[in-house]
Write an enzyme that holds these catalytic residues in place. Sequence first.
Site, PDB file in Angstrom:
ATOM      1  N   LYS A 139      25.593 -51.476 -30.023  1.00 32.88           N
ATOM      2  CA  LYS A 139      25.002 -52.555 -30.815  1.00 32.88           C
ATOM      3  C   LYS A 139      24.168 -51.871 -31.881  1.00 32.88           C
ATOM      4  O   LYS A 139      23.022 -51.490 -31.630  1.00 32.88           O
ATOM      5  CB  LYS A 139      24.130 -53.460 -29.954  1.00 32.88           C
ATOM      6  N   ASP A 144      21.878 -60.847 -26.391  1.00 33.54           N
ATOM      7  CA  ASP A 144      22.419 -62.178 -26.701  1.00 33.54           C
ATOM      8  C   ASP A 144      22.640 -63.075 -25.491  1.00 33.54           C
ATOM      9  O   ASP A 144      23.465 -64.010 -25.534  1.00 33.54           O
ATOM     10  CB  ASP A 144      23.738 -62.044 -27.478  1.00 33.54           C
ATOM     11  N   ASN A 152      29.001 -59.146 -24.382  1.00 29.19           N
ATOM     12  CA  ASN A 152      28.414 -58.658 -25.609  1.00 29.19           C
ATOM     13  C   ASN A 152      28.509 -57.135 -25.634  1.00 29.19           C
ATOM     14  O   ASN A 152      29.403 -56.581 -26.260  1.00 29.19           O
ATOM     15  CB  ASN A 152      26.959 -59.133 -25.697  1.00 29.19           C
TER      16      ASN A 152
END
Lengths: 265, 265, 265, 265
Positions: free
Chosen positions: D45, D232, D11
């Site tokens: 992110k 995640d 991720n």
Amino acid sequence: DKPFVLFGGMNVLESRDLALTIAEQYKEVTTKLNIPYVFKASFDKANRSSVHSFRGPGMDEGLKIFEEIKQQFDVPVITDVHEPHQAAPVAEVADVIQLPAFLARQTDLVVAMAKTNAVINVKKPQFLAAHEMRHIINKFLEAGNDKIILCERGSCFGYNNLIVDMLGMDEMKPMAPVIFDATHALQRPGGRSDSADGRRAQAAQLARSGMALGLAGLFIESHPDPDNAKCDGPCALPLDKLEAYLLQMKQLDELVKGFEPLITA
Amino acid sequence: DKPFVLFGGMNVLESRDLALTIAEQYKEVTTKLNIPYVFKASFDKANRSSVHSFRGPGMDEGLKIFEEIKQQFDVPVITDVHEPHQAAPVAEVADVIQLPAFLARQTDLVVAMAKTNAVINVKKPQFLAAHEMRHIINKFLEAGNDKIILCERGSCFGYNNLIVDMLGMDEMKPMAPVIFDATHALQRPGGRSDSADGRRAQAAQLARSGMALGLAGLFIESHPDPDNAKCDGPCALPLDKLEAYLLQMKQLDELVKGFEPLITA
Amino acid sequence: DKPFVLFGGMNVLESRDLALTIAEQYKEVTTKLNIPYVFKASFDKANRSSVHSFRGPGMDEGLKIFEEIKQQFDVPVITDVHEPHQAAPVAEVADVIQLPAFLARQTDLVVAMAKTNAVINVKKPQFLAAHEMRHIINKFLEAGNDKIILCERGSCFGYNNLIVDMLGMDEMKPMAPVIFDATHALQRPGGRSDSADGRRAQAAQLARSGMALGLAGLFIESHPDPDNAKCDGPCALPLDKLEAYLLQMKQLDELVKGFEPLITA
Amino acid sequence: DKPFVLFGGMNVLESRDLALTIAEQYKEVTTKLNIPYVFKASFDKANRSSVHSFRGPGMDEGLKIFEEIKQQFDVPVITDVHEPHQAAPVAEVADVIQLPAFLARQTDLVVAMAKTNAVINVKKPQFLAAHEMRHIINKFLEAGNDKIILCERGSCFGYNNLIVDMLGMDEMKPMAPVIFDATHALQRPGGRSDSADGRRAQAAQLARSGMALGLAGLFIESHPDPDNAKCDGPCALPLDKLEAYLLQMKQLDELVKGFEPLITA
């Protein structure tokens, strides 16, 4: 559980002759492919969009056709019931009796069906989550019948559209054998002026997505001339594609059921 | 159409005494507020989540209670039927008979209800679009009954949740008188381990949103002790709040029905 | 909180002249009706369906038009920003700056907007639940700005459709002042070949449903000729209906905010 | 198109060392299985639920890690960009640049990405229908880039839930190569108090359902210790299951891509 069982046939019993033609074709193909087979048809479509829609021959005539098919082709039969009083007479002929999705919570119908001691195919309502199927199973258990099959046929997604929740279908596997109704799940409910539309062109793709989960069974409806079928033609698999379609599903089923267990939790 | 009619009462006939208590309260409040009133209760909850759930006294005993309520309080009655054979006997007592949402497409039930010549309250299924209600109305028309009311009670929104589509409810107004079932629409289906949960605390807010459309009627269920109601307590309006609640709805209804027409197309 | 505040204007700044015309009309009507008023327009439509869609005059020219409107009509202004670097210069002119729905989780944009110390209007994303708005509010709080307004504009309901969850909108009231964007909520996203369609004919009905909750504000876009608007015409309130529309909303708002508290939990 | 290409990795770039460890494992397994491979990770992110969530090393440091991975393992790299100014510098290192789902309609970002001439991976927004992806493709075409990949990652289904519309994913195949993001599609958005939850235990099942369609590619994120991943983790495939998982997907892909064409329209 290898290979899957096929609940296959036609939507409504349009005529005795057509039923025999379709049953013969299924019998021949499933014998060739060595797939356990149950003939499916409805004697009454009790919830069509319009009062003018074709409903079928009714219970008495329908049961006669089923008896002829059972005898002639040596196949078990599945059909759906809509009122409690139909359960017992239908279960005298049918090997599997089906609880329709919209009626899946009607307690009297559940109890009447349970008492026949037949195998029960529960169509999962389009408005329930996987975990809620436990309530319906429990009703059957309380009424003394544990021979339950759960059948996925899609969930409401906005208006006039269904979606198959593959994770939800997978989630039901520990509860009961799971069968995928891969043709009704193609429906676009209310998509035509007086009936449902469907995505027949994607019949094989959707079935492959579902069967890739490794399921107990597959449920399909076919027709030799889908454009002129009396009900749900937009979702019906053309009968002449049955063998090619089932060959794909069998190969897929064998592959995924042969996979080593893979724990990713 | 001014003011709205109230279909109000209780979920299931828990007992004759409770039914009389509740009817008396509704009668008193609606008389005071000058709101046309129809008493609502069910004699059988035929689709509870669990087989152990309370179902009610059944048709025969239920009809006796309705007769007593009609006589004692001089009010019309509405109740729901679940099988074709119930339509005629129920319509001998009930002034309005109700077609349940999950059963709204069962042709035999529709036809049996139509033939009673009673006024019909059609609960809109949680899985249909507003425009699809036309099909159900047409079934009644074909069967000779045009006294149709459409009743909104929410649409499936993902799993275990309902949403009221206010634009969809508004869209049904040209088809038939529209009644808003403002307490069932509070449900969270499958939200409890063995039954639906609900958002009772928001009862007035949701009702106000709906009644702001200018509707023919309002449908509610109340209970003197919602936490101990035998069915749908999480959605029931506390009975002691009935007057304050209806006063709000009446004022709102009067205001919006007094607005000048406003064409924005 | 009585009466509601109006964030009203046009979708995109089609031209300086049109902006002035529209602002004048809003100013006149809101003065007459005694409704607190903030002029709304966008200087850039940064996420149109097509690259050929009209985007607006851009930030520099847009801010000049806003300054002129502020001066000429003595009204505060709200507009939306799309990239972090726009926040500071826009906040020098605009009194309220708006976080677009699709961008509501972009942390850099949130922080840049928070630092301006302007009042922030957060458009609720179509894909979030009411309770998730808490996360976005917390981001602003962490960045030092607590002047947050939450703006409802509908939730995804299947494809190409929005639905307003009135219970969800009501649920946000304890978090922050809630404004109802009653014209974007009319959208049918993707409903035209190259843009969104809308349900302009139901503009008043949907607004009434929302305002019946007793909200802090109303957000609308108007156009003198909706069929020829450069963006979102299918949702725009015809400008000549503004007064009649706002009169309804004001009466409704006054009524519901005058209701006695009613606890039904 | 045989076999599928794998966009696989982690991720967010938690650290250089972890990135190298993960890239090495993917490289080894994909070489062994002969699956074309592209390393995936995010340097930022930008839309986490909370302002305290880990965001990653940022663009500059991230690009250095990507360069090292490219050199050491001789693999192409894919990463996502969030603002127009990032497109050019990122495309100097990354072979494929990704347009995030929530930003998929931001015209400036689309144009900046298109101009890099890199291959573009468009994450399908959770709120769009398959047919609406045509608009996004057209924006790229107008901006001079036709090297588009469409990546399915699930659709909003009520609140806090995603569903993969297999028929919709299939419908996109004629538009562009389709990649299935089979781990993000496991998300339950907003399912934890400050982040998304996920259904990691069903990782293989969902991937199998998607790959049974015969897709151009598969997109996955793994982690050696999913419970302690910085973003995640509830959706991440445990890294030590990578080989067994990919072996299943490769066998399935080979089988379905070997099927004879089957026309059922």
